[in-house]
Design an enzyme around this catalytic site. Structure first.
Site, PDB file in Angstrom:
ATOM      1  N   TYR A  19     -58.850  26.547  47.147  1.00 38.98           N
ATOM      2  CA  TYR A  19     -58.528  26.429  45.444  1.00 38.98           C
ATOM      3  C   TYR A  19     -58.573  27.687  44.837  1.00 38.98           C
ATOM      4  CZ  TYR A  19     -61.496  27.591  41.552  1.00 38.98           C
ATOM      5  OH  TYR A  19     -61.810  27.656  39.992  1.00 38.98           O
ATOM      6  N   LYS A  41     -55.455  28.905  42.078  1.00 40.45           N
ATOM      7  CA  LYS A  41     -55.987  29.607  40.727  1.00 40.45           C
ATOM      8  C   LYS A  41     -54.980  30.898  41.187  1.00 40.45           C
ATOM      9  CE  LYS A  41     -58.356  27.264  38.778  1.00 40.45           C
ATOM     10  NZ  LYS A  41     -58.001  26.572  38.016  1.00 40.45           N
ATOM     11  N   SER A  77     -59.964  31.891  37.335  1.00 46.99           N
ATOM     12  CA  SER A  77     -60.779  32.639  38.055  1.00 46.99           C
ATOM     13  C   SER A  77     -61.282  33.760  38.630  1.00 46.99           C
ATOM     14  CB  SER A  77     -61.110  31.512  38.759  1.00 46.99           C
ATOM     15  OG  SER A  77     -61.995  31.764  40.087  1.00 46.99           O
ATOM     16  N   PHE A 132     -56.727  23.064  31.331  1.00 45.64           N
ATOM     17  CA  PHE A 132     -57.917  23.031  32.522  1.00 45.64           C
ATOM     18  C   PHE A 132     -57.967  22.214  33.563  1.00 45.64           C
ATOM     19  CE2 PHE A 132     -59.855  24.215  28.044  1.00 45.64           C
ATOM     20  CZ  PHE A 132     -60.636  25.053  28.090  1.00 45.64           C
TER      21      PHE A 132
END
Ligand code: UD1
Length: 339
Positions: free
Chosen positions: A151, A155, A126, A82
């Site tokens: 961001y 991912k 995500s 995570f």
């Protein structure tokens, strides 16, 4: 009892997953640098479980410190990763910070996993990888698009790194990437939940802080989108349901026939607008809620929600709580925080 290392295990989704791993008979081991979490989460976990969860205060970009954790813990059956930064706006202003933490953290972890022959990885991805989707709901086959923030790009690149590792056939590392939609809610005990540091970026903590009197009012970021009521549509999934998907992902990786890289959407399959969330929160809290309509927020996708057929069929994923029940649990947690 098999040990599962949970990086970012003191964070919001991480702490709920630690709990579900323990409930399923695993021994979760937390690795967290506490850059966006608080040590009191550990007390909440201990209170719920009746025992302390082992925690190493370590940064995933620190290979030597991470190796020390693997050496100390011995047999580790798998890792759930995570630990990452997740504020979209901040990533636009400070991309280097995001590329360093989110990519170097993953690469370092993979190197240490390989050195220690740990092969099972669940990765926090995500729905941001889908960008502005052409068709809704999005399935895992929906093409990914250019990320709308650094961001989001981390991912996307992290998933590509994991795909390349799998395709090489050289490392023995198998990954399941879970593409989260919008996690909300808190554990029913209200002993763990989301702990945003400073002004929350995300909708639900902003709502609960407003209802608690910490913020004056919520601004709904735009009601002029091409959606049923003009506000953005998202898929809000309860964090405990999401946490359980990590446990089934670990169990799937433990099966010998599992494939080297897979992705799953984790959402409810239901789209809810920002105004739907406000209305559901009013019902859940039993009081009127103060909000105003403001301009659009840069970078927001008009609408996205998941097709969860694959997760339902292959992971046995199911949603147990409605939007209103999820918001009620967020509100209970906020009230607990105020005490
Ligand atoms: C975004 C990313 C998601 C990422 C998450 C991490 C996309 C599509 N989603 O979620 O991948 O994991 O950030 O933080 O890029 N809103 C308001 N007022 C507020 C706050 C939010 O109206 O004060 C609205 C937003 O415009 C949005 C919805 O609420 O429509 C949800 O916003 P937020 O909770 O920030 O999540 P996303 O932007 O969907």
């Amino acid at each position: 009892m098999q040990k599962i290392l949970v990086t970012g295990g003191a964070g919001y989704i991480g702490s709920h997953t630690v709990l579900e791993l323990a409930n399923a008979g695993y021994t979760p081991i937390i690795v967290d640098n506490f850059s966006n979490s608080e040590e009191r989460v550990l007390q909440g976990l201990a209170q719920i479980l009746g025992h302390v969860v082992v925690c190493h205060k370590v940064d995933c970009t620190d290979a030597a410190a991470l190796q020390e954790v693997f050496s100390q813990e011995g047999d580790i059956a798998g890792v759930i990763h995570f630990a990452a930064f997740k504020a979209v706006g901040e990533s636009v202003a400070e991309p280097l910070k995001y590329y360093q933490n989110n990519m170097a953290g993953l690469v370092t972890l993979l190197q240490v996993m390989e050195a220690n022959k740990v092969q099972n990885l669940v990765f926090s991805s995500s729905c941001t990888v889908y960008g502005v989707p052409e068709k809704l709901p999005v399935t895992e086959e929906t093409p990914t698009q250019k990320a709308n923030s650094p961001y989001g790009n981390t991912k996307k690149i992290d998933e590509e790194i994991l795909q390349d590792i799998a395709a090489s056939g050289n490392y023995g590392i198998k990954t399941i990437a879970l593409r989260y939609f919008n996690p909300i809610g808190a554990h029913e005990s209200a002993l763990i939940g989301e702990l945003p540091l400073g002004v929350p970026n995300n909708l639900v903590p902003f709502i609960t802080q407003t209802a608690a009197g910490i913020r004056e009012s919520l601004t709904v970021f735009g009601t002029d989108y091409d959606t049923p009521d003009g506000s953005n549509v998202r898929d809000y999934v309860h964090v405990v349901d999401l946490a359980k998907a990590h446990v089934t992902a670990i169990q799937r990786l433990e099966k010998p026939a599992s494939v080297a890289f897979e992705v799953f959407n984790i959402g409810t399959g239901q789209g809810s607008s920002v105004l739907d969330v406000v209305k559901a929160f009013e019902k859940a809290s039993g009081k009127p809620f103060n909000y105003k309509i403001g301009p659009r927020r840069a970078g927001d996708v008009p609408a996205i929600y998941a097709d969860v057929t694959k997760a339902t069929q292959e992971l046995g994923f199911k949603t147990s709580l409605s939007l209103e029940e999820s918001l009620a649990s967020s509100w209970k947690w906020q009230q607990q925080l105020m005490k």
